[in-house]
Design a protein around this motif. Sequence first.
Motif, mmCIF file in Angstrom:
data_model
loop_
_atom_site.group_PDB
_atom_site.id
_atom_site.type_symbol
_atom_site.label_atom_id
_atom_site.label_comp_id
_atom_site.label_asym_id
_atom_site.label_seq_id
_atom_site.Cartn_x
_atom_site.Cartn_y
_atom_site.Cartn_z
ATOM 1 N N TYR A 216 0.837 -1.207 0.000
ATOM 2 C CA TYR A 216 0.000 0.000 0.000
ATOM 3 C C TYR A 216 0.875 1.261 0.000
ATOM 4 O O TYR A 216 0.652 2.186 -0.783
ATOM 5 C CB TYR A 216 -0.888 0.042 1.254
ATOM 6 N N LEU A 220 1.099 4.010 -3.025
ATOM 7 C CA LEU A 220 0.631 5.387 -2.813
ATOM 8 C C LEU A 220 1.668 6.414 -3.282
ATOM 9 O O LEU A 220 1.304 7.504 -3.731
ATOM 10 C CB LEU A 220 0.280 5.602 -1.339
ATOM 11 N N LEU A 238 -4.482 -0.498 -6.332
ATOM 12 C CA LEU A 238 -4.919 -0.186 -4.965
ATOM 13 C C LEU A 238 -6.391 -0.547 -4.756
ATOM 14 O O LEU A 238 -6.758 -1.063 -3.691
ATOM 15 C CB LEU A 238 -4.676 1.291 -4.670
ATOM 16 N N SER A 242 -7.823 -3.119 -1.980
ATOM 17 C CA SER A 242 -8.435 -2.331 -0.907
ATOM 18 C C SER A 242 -9.287 -3.152 0.046
ATOM 19 O O SER A 242 -9.396 -2.817 1.230
ATOM 20 C CB SER A 242 -9.289 -1.200 -1.500
ATOM 21 N N THR A 253 -3.429 6.137 3.318
ATOM 22 C CA THR A 253 -3.798 7.150 2.325
ATOM 23 C C THR A 253 -3.944 8.517 2.978
ATOM 24 O O THR A 253 -3.440 9.530 2.457
ATOM 25 C CB THR A 253 -5.111 6.762 1.620
ATOM 26 N N ILE A 257 -1.983 11.996 1.716
ATOM 27 C CA ILE A 257 -2.789 12.744 0.748
ATOM 28 C C ILE A 257 -2.322 14.194 0.624
ATOM 29 O O ILE A 257 -2.321 14.763 -0.481
ATOM 30 C CB ILE A 257 -4.296 12.661 1.117
ATOM 31 N N CYS A 266 -6.169 10.127 -4.521
ATOM 32 C CA CYS A 266 -6.357 9.654 -3.147
ATOM 33 C C CYS A 266 -7.838 9.717 -2.761
ATOM 34 O O CYS A 266 -8.357 8.799 -2.111
ATOM 35 C CB CYS A 266 -5.524 10.490 -2.174
ATOM 36 N N LEU A 269 -9.691 6.920 -4.336
ATOM 37 C CA LEU A 269 -9.393 5.671 -3.637
ATOM 38 C C LEU A 269 -10.185 5.579 -2.336
ATOM 39 O O LEU A 269 -10.777 4.527 -2.040
ATOM 40 C CB LEU A 269 -7.891 5.587 -3.357
#
Length: 280
Positions: A216, A220, A238, A242, A253, A257, A266, A269
């Motif tokens: 993750y 990101l 992602l 998730s 996240t 962000i 973001c 997501l």
Amino acid sequence: MTAGARKKAHITGSPATAQGPALGEALPHVMPTLRACLQPSRDPQMRLKLFSILSTVLLRATDTIDSQGQFPSYLETVTKDILAPNLQWHAGRTAAANRTAAVSCLWALTSSEVLSAKQIQDVQETLMPQVLTTLEEDSQMTRLISCRIINTFLKTSGSMTDPEKLIKIYPELLKRLDDVSNDVRMAAASTLVTWLQCVKGADGKSYYQSSVQYLYRELLVHLDDPERAIQDAILEVLKEGSGLFPDLLVRETEAVIHKHRSATYCEQLLQHVQAVPATQ
């Protein structure tokens, strides 16, 4: 010229590609000849030509090398005695060219549709370690094809892959997200989607938690890539993962962000995580 000598001449020269169904009938002569001629100690240029011929016939295997349905019985010879030695790293450009040829041949083999799922899994068991190594090759084509082969292996084996072996795959794919080639990066992202699908189908998901959390975090970073196509591909990876540990993904996240040039991806997501139930 004896019959055996004629078979050898056909294989070590280009006429082999023109033999059609007769090639399948000659496998008892063809395979020992290929095995002998494709050893790393043999002439490199001959090996390059032979791998090219073998790749060509494998791409239309049912009309050539598997015309009699006997080719799978020689699969162990192809994987262990021909491909495995040629996928080993040796210094020099010629050796690298032969590894590229061997990888291309493996791709033709796994794409040929003559192998059952179980047989592809057997190939994976034998050659996955070497293919993970060829992800690091200087040749862009070799890296790209290696990603595609791993994707095929994972799609075929699914959650049946041994957890310890499965967990060794994703770090090598992550490295390719930094590749100089966007084609390789996209192929690596696609293969990571498949890897996450394998984890989702596996028992004992908690075994993968620390690995998925690390994944993750790294994904990101790439979600803020300058290339929109890469951002789109990473967002799909992602989203696929998730449902595994949604609370973890939300925390990771929200922690980054504000560092992204734009919060758009973001936010997309986070909206997706809220809308999709966690994987049980």
